[in-house]
Scaffold this motif. Sequence first.
Motif, PDB file in Angstrom:
ATOM      1  N   GLY A 504       0.789  -1.224   0.000  1.00 35.42           N
ATOM      2  CA  GLY A 504       0.000   0.000   0.000  1.00 35.42           C
ATOM      3  C   GLY A 504       0.817   1.267   0.000  1.00 35.42           C
ATOM      4  O   GLY A 504       0.257   2.361  -0.116  1.00 35.42           O
ATOM      5  N   TYR A 506       3.332   4.135  -1.472  1.00 36.78           N
ATOM      6  CA  TYR A 506       3.364   4.777  -2.781  1.00 36.78           C
ATOM      7  C   TYR A 506       4.797   4.842  -3.315  1.00 36.78           C
ATOM      8  O   TYR A 506       5.760   4.738  -2.551  1.00 36.78           O
ATOM      9  CB  TYR A 506       2.783   6.186  -2.682  1.00 36.78           C
ATOM     10  CG  TYR A 506       1.291   6.255  -2.449  1.00 36.78           C
ATOM     11  CD1 TYR A 506       0.537   5.110  -2.183  1.00 36.78           C
ATOM     12  CD2 TYR A 506       0.618   7.472  -2.479  1.00 36.78           C
ATOM     13  CE1 TYR A 506      -0.834   5.173  -1.970  1.00 36.78           C
ATOM     14  CE2 TYR A 506      -0.750   7.556  -2.259  1.00 36.78           C
ATOM     15  CZ  TYR A 506      -1.471   6.404  -2.006  1.00 36.78           C
ATOM     16  OH  TYR A 506      -2.824   6.469  -1.790  1.00 36.78           O
ATOM     17  N   ASP A 571      -0.126   1.825   4.047  1.00 36.90           N
ATOM     18  CA  ASP A 571      -1.063   2.878   3.636  1.00 36.90           C
ATOM     19  C   ASP A 571      -0.650   4.221   4.240  1.00 36.90           C
ATOM     20  O   ASP A 571      -0.513   4.339   5.463  1.00 36.90           O
ATOM     21  CB  ASP A 571      -2.465   2.505   4.106  1.00 36.90           C
ATOM     22  CG  ASP A 571      -3.550   3.391   3.524  1.00 36.90           C
ATOM     23  OD1 ASP A 571      -3.245   4.513   3.079  1.00 36.90           O
ATOM     24  OD2 ASP A 571      -4.720   2.957   3.531  1.00 36.90           O
ATOM     25  N   ARG A 623     -11.627   6.970  -2.374  1.00 33.25           N
ATOM     26  CA  ARG A 623     -11.157   5.670  -2.878  1.00 33.25           C
ATOM     27  C   ARG A 623     -12.335   4.770  -3.224  1.00 33.25           C
ATOM     28  O   ARG A 623     -12.355   4.123  -4.278  1.00 33.25           O
ATOM     29  CB  ARG A 623     -10.266   4.981  -1.841  1.00 33.25           C
ATOM     30  CG  ARG A 623      -8.897   5.613  -1.646  1.00 33.25           C
ATOM     31  CD  ARG A 623      -8.129   4.869  -0.544  1.00 33.25           C
ATOM     32  NE  ARG A 623      -6.810   5.445  -0.303  1.00 33.25           N
ATOM     33  CZ  ARG A 623      -5.977   5.039   0.658  1.00 33.25           C
ATOM     34  NH1 ARG A 623      -6.375   4.049   1.476  1.00 33.25           N
ATOM     35  NH2 ARG A 623      -4.804   5.592   0.816  1.00 33.25           N
ATOM     36  N   ALA A 690      -0.361   9.931  -6.346  1.00 32.45           N
ATOM     37  CA  ALA A 690       0.641   9.084  -5.705  1.00 32.45           C
ATOM     38  C   ALA A 690       1.831   9.890  -5.219  1.00 32.45           C
ATOM     39  O   ALA A 690       2.413   9.579  -4.169  1.00 32.45           O
ATOM     40  CB  ALA A 690       1.107   8.001  -6.671  1.00 32.45           C
ATOM     41  N   GLN A 704      -3.777   0.864  -7.850  1.00 38.84           N
ATOM     42  CA  GLN A 704      -3.890   0.660  -6.409  1.00 38.84           C
ATOM     43  C   GLN A 704      -4.953  -0.394  -6.122  1.00 38.84           C
ATOM     44  O   GLN A 704      -6.052  -0.343  -6.670  1.00 38.84           O
ATOM     45  CB  GLN A 704      -4.264   1.978  -5.734  1.00 38.84           C
ATOM     46  CG  GLN A 704      -4.345   1.936  -4.224  1.00 38.84           C
ATOM     47  CD  GLN A 704      -4.696   3.305  -3.644  1.00 38.84           C
ATOM     48  OE1 GLN A 704      -5.477   4.055  -4.221  1.00 38.84           O
ATOM     49  NE2 GLN A 704      -4.109   3.614  -2.506  1.00 38.84           N
ATOM     50  N   VAL A 706      -7.343  -1.861  -3.194  1.00 37.51           N
ATOM     51  CA  VAL A 706      -7.878  -1.397  -1.917  1.00 37.51           C
ATOM     52  C   VAL A 706      -8.897  -2.400  -1.394  1.00 37.51           C
ATOM     53  O   VAL A 706      -9.518  -3.159  -2.155  1.00 37.51           O
ATOM     54  CB  VAL A 706      -8.549  -0.009  -2.055  1.00 37.51           C
ATOM     55  CG1 VAL A 706      -7.534   1.038  -2.486  1.00 37.51           C
ATOM     56  CG2 VAL A 706      -9.723  -0.050  -3.012  1.00 37.51           C
ATOM     57  N   SER A 713      -5.333   0.981   1.552  1.00 37.58           N
ATOM     58  CA  SER A 713      -4.432   0.730   0.430  1.00 37.58           C
ATOM     59  C   SER A 713      -3.641  -0.536   0.723  1.00 37.58           C
ATOM     60  O   SER A 713      -2.885  -0.615   1.692  1.00 37.58           O
ATOM     61  CB  SER A 713      -3.482   1.916   0.237  1.00 37.58           C
ATOM     62  OG  SER A 713      -2.592   1.678  -0.836  1.00 37.58           O
ATOM     63  N   TRP A 715      -1.922  -2.445  -1.946  1.00 38.65           N
ATOM     64  CA  TRP A 715      -0.756  -2.554  -2.839  1.00 38.65           C
ATOM     65  C   TRP A 715      -0.858  -1.464  -3.901  1.00 38.65           C
ATOM     66  O   TRP A 715      -1.955  -1.145  -4.368  1.00 38.65           O
ATOM     67  CB  TRP A 715      -0.710  -3.932  -3.510  1.00 38.65           C
ATOM     68  CG  TRP A 715       0.648  -4.261  -4.068  1.00 38.65           C
ATOM     69  CD1 TRP A 715       1.126  -4.003  -5.320  1.00 38.65           C
ATOM     70  CD2 TRP A 715       1.719  -4.892  -3.363  1.00 38.65           C
ATOM     71  NE1 TRP A 715       2.420  -4.436  -5.441  1.00 38.65           N
ATOM     72  CE2 TRP A 715       2.815  -4.988  -4.265  1.00 38.65           C
ATOM     73  CE3 TRP A 715       1.863  -5.390  -2.072  1.00 38.65           C
ATOM     74  CZ2 TRP A 715       4.039  -5.569  -3.896  1.00 38.65           C
ATOM     75  CZ3 TRP A 715       3.079  -5.962  -1.709  1.00 38.65           C
ATOM     76  CH2 TRP A 715       4.150  -6.052  -2.607  1.00 38.65           C
ATOM     77  N   VAL A 716       0.271  -0.885  -4.274  1.00 42.67           N
ATOM     78  CA  VAL A 716       0.331   0.113  -5.340  1.00 42.67           C
ATOM     79  C   VAL A 716       1.448  -0.307  -6.287  1.00 42.67           C
ATOM     80  O   VAL A 716       2.578  -0.565  -5.852  1.00 42.67           O
ATOM     81  CB  VAL A 716       0.590   1.527  -4.804  1.00 42.67           C
ATOM     82  CG1 VAL A 716       0.702   2.530  -5.958  1.00 42.67           C
ATOM     83  CG2 VAL A 716      -0.511   1.946  -3.840  1.00 42.67           C
TER      84      VAL A 716
END
Length: 740
Positions: A504, A506, A571, A623, A690, A704, A706, A713, A715-716
Motif C-alpha cells: 500500500g 506509494y 497505507d 477511494r 501518488a 492501487q 484497496v 491501500s 498494494w500500489v
Amino acid sequence: MSTTEITAPAGSAAGVDPITFEVIRHKLWSINEEGSQTMTHVSGSPAVHATDYNFGIYAADGEMAVVGVYLLVPIYTGAMAIREFLSRFDDIAEGDVFIVNDPYIAAEHQNDVQFCAPFFHDGELIAWIGCMAHQVDLGGMDAGSWCPTATDVYQEGLRIPPGRIVREGKVNQELWDVVIANSRMPFVVSNDFTAFLAGLKVSGERLTELCDRYGGDTVKAVMGQSIAASERGLRELLQELPDGTFEHTSYLDRPQTSSDPGAPESELVTVSCRLTKSGDELTFDYDGSDEQSAAYGMATRAGTVGAVATLMLCLFGSDLQWNHGLMRPVTVKARDGLCVTAQPPTPVSGGAAGANWVAMNAAAGCIAKMVSFSEDHKGLAFGPGDGSWQLGQFGGLNQYGEPFASMYMDSLLWGGPAFADRDGVDSGGAMVILGGGTQDVEQHEIGQPLLYLWRREVADSGGAGRNRGGNGIEFALVPYDTDEVSGVLATHGCALPNRTGIFGGYPGSVARYEMVSGVDALAELRAGRAITRLDAAGGDHVILPSVTSGAIIKAGEIVNVRLQNGGGYGDPLDREPERVLRDLLDGAVTPETARDIYGVVTSGDAIDEVATTARRAALRDERRAAMIPPGQAPAAGATIQEGTWGDALRFVRRDGRSLVECAHCAAELGPVGADWRALTGTIVLRPEQASPLIAVHEELAVQQQVCPSCAASLWVDVVPRDGMGWRDFTLQSAGEPAAS
C-alpha cells in the motif's frame, strides 16, 4: 615458479576449532580492509575516493570468501573472472596478476577493470585477492567511456580479455601501455593500476604472515567453513518460507528508437522476474524479459547475475556472514540475447546501471513478496532499494587548461526504501555501494571547472506510506573558468518510478535532468544574488531527455540532477499524524502532500485533529467512489496455512474453507483463488495522487488495490494499461499448487 591445479573444493581440510576460526575469520576481514585502504590511498581518482570500487579475498576455486562493502556487483563478477582465469590458464604462477574488463565475460561494463592475484603459500594455491575500480576513461566515443548513444560495443572503449598484467612479478609493460594509450586520462588510469598492485601486495603480505602463523591449510579451511556456514544458514532460513512462485516486473525506459511519428518520447524495455522457491533453493527466471536491442541500457549476464548476488548479500547478509554461501542455493536463469544477457556486438556501457539494476528491482520485488509470509522474516521486505544511477559525466578543459573527464558520484545520495518497522533513510545511499558516499564538494571544484549551486534534499521525493521512503537529493552545477564543458547525462526511471512501495505504500520520485541555458549564473553570484531555484534563474529552463550525449553547457549555465528515491511501506493514511507533522516541520514533506496524500491537516505547528479525522475519512470515501469493484471471486484453490501476508492480507480457515481477509479491518474478501487482486477494489491513480514528483509512461498506469470494505491501500504498482502479465504469488501446499 609455483603452479597448481584445483583438486578439492575450498575448506576441504579438517574442521577448525571455534576460537581459531573466529580469530582467522576476523583477521581476513582486517587484511581485506587494509588492502582496500591501501588502494584508495594510492589512487587519486575521484571515482575511487567516492567508493566506486571493491576489494575481496576469494577461495582457491574463486568463491567469495571476504566481501568488502563498497561497489558490490563487481565482487561477484570477480568470482566469475577467477573461474575464467582458472579455465583458460594451466600455468598460473606465484607473482601473477590477471586483468579483465570484458563485460561479456566478467564485468558490468568496460570501465570496471578487475585485477586478480593468485595467493600461494608453500607452493600451494590458497586463495585469490581481487580488486576493481571504475576507470575514469578507457576510450570510446564519449569522454568517460559511458557511451549511451553507441550502436555497437566497438564505440564504447577498450575491451581487455582475460590475461596477465603481471607475470611472475614482472609488469607486462606492453599490455599496460596499450590500455593507457587508449585513455583520455592516462595518468589517472595508470595511477589506479599502480594502486591496485599496491593493495594486492599489502594484502598478500598480510596473508603470508597469517599462513605462516596458522598454516595455509587452516586458513583455507576457515574460508571454506565460513562459506559453508552461510550456505547452511540460508538454506535453513529458506526452509521456513513457503514454496511457490513470486513474480515482479519492472521497466527500463529510454529514448525512443522508433521512427514512427506517433511513438511516445520514451520506449519501454520489460524486465520480468519469476522467482521459484522450492525447499532450500531459489531460481530467478528472467526468460520473460524483452530481447536485446542496440540502444542504451542493455546488460550482460555478468552484470545481471552480479546484481542478483548483490541483493542476496544485502538482504540475507544482515544475519549471515557475507560470502559465496549466500549464492550457492541460487540459480539465475535467462537465455542469451535478452536485455539482461546481451550478446556482442550489442553496446553495454550503460548496462552497468541499466537493465541489470532493473533486474535487481524485479528480484527485490519477488523476494519481498516471499519473505512477507513469514512473521520471523517479514522485516526483510522492502521495495526496490536502488532505482537508477543518474550518470553525470563531464569533460573538456578544466580551469587550468588541462583535459579532464569526471563522473559525479552525488547520484548515490538517494533515499532508502521503507520497511515494516521504520522509514527509509534520507539521502541514505545505495544498496549497491553499502559503504559508499560521494565526493567532497571542494575536492571536485578544485579539479573540475564546475561550481555547485546546491546539493540538497528534496521534499516529497520519498514515497508516501505508513512508513515513508527516504528523501534524496538534487544537485546543480555551473561551469566556471572555462568556456564550456560537454556532458553525458544518462539514466532510466524518468518516465516511471522503478522504486515502487509495498503493501500500500506509494512510489518514490522519478529521475530528472534539467538545464537552464542562456543565463549567466556566475554574474548573479558576483553581484551577491543567490540562486536557490531554477525557475528564478532566468534563461531557458528545459527538462532534458533521459539520455543526452555530448550536451554543451556553457560557462554560467546550470544543469540540475534530481534522483529516484525509495518507495513507502503501508497505507499513507495509517501514518501517525504526529510523524507527518514532524516531517512537515522538518521540510521532509510539503503541506500539500500532508493534506492530500497523508490526510493530515495542521494549524500552525499543531495538528488539527478534527479536520484530520474528517480529511482521512473523505480520502477513503474518494477511494471507494473511484474503485472498480472486485471481479468474480475465483474458485477455491488448495489449502494454505493460516497466517498473514505483510500489511495486506490474512489467511484463515473457516468452516473447512480457506479464506482471505483484509489485514486492516478483517473483512472477508473471498476464497483463496487464482489471484488475490481479483478479490479487491482497483483504482487507477493519477500520477499526482501518488506523488507530486512522479511521471508515468503513457503505456503504464499507477494501479492501487484497496479493501472494498475499509478502503485501505493494500498494494500500489506500476502496471501495463492493457493488463498485468504476472501474479504476485502462487503458493504450494502439501505438494500441490495453492493459488494466490
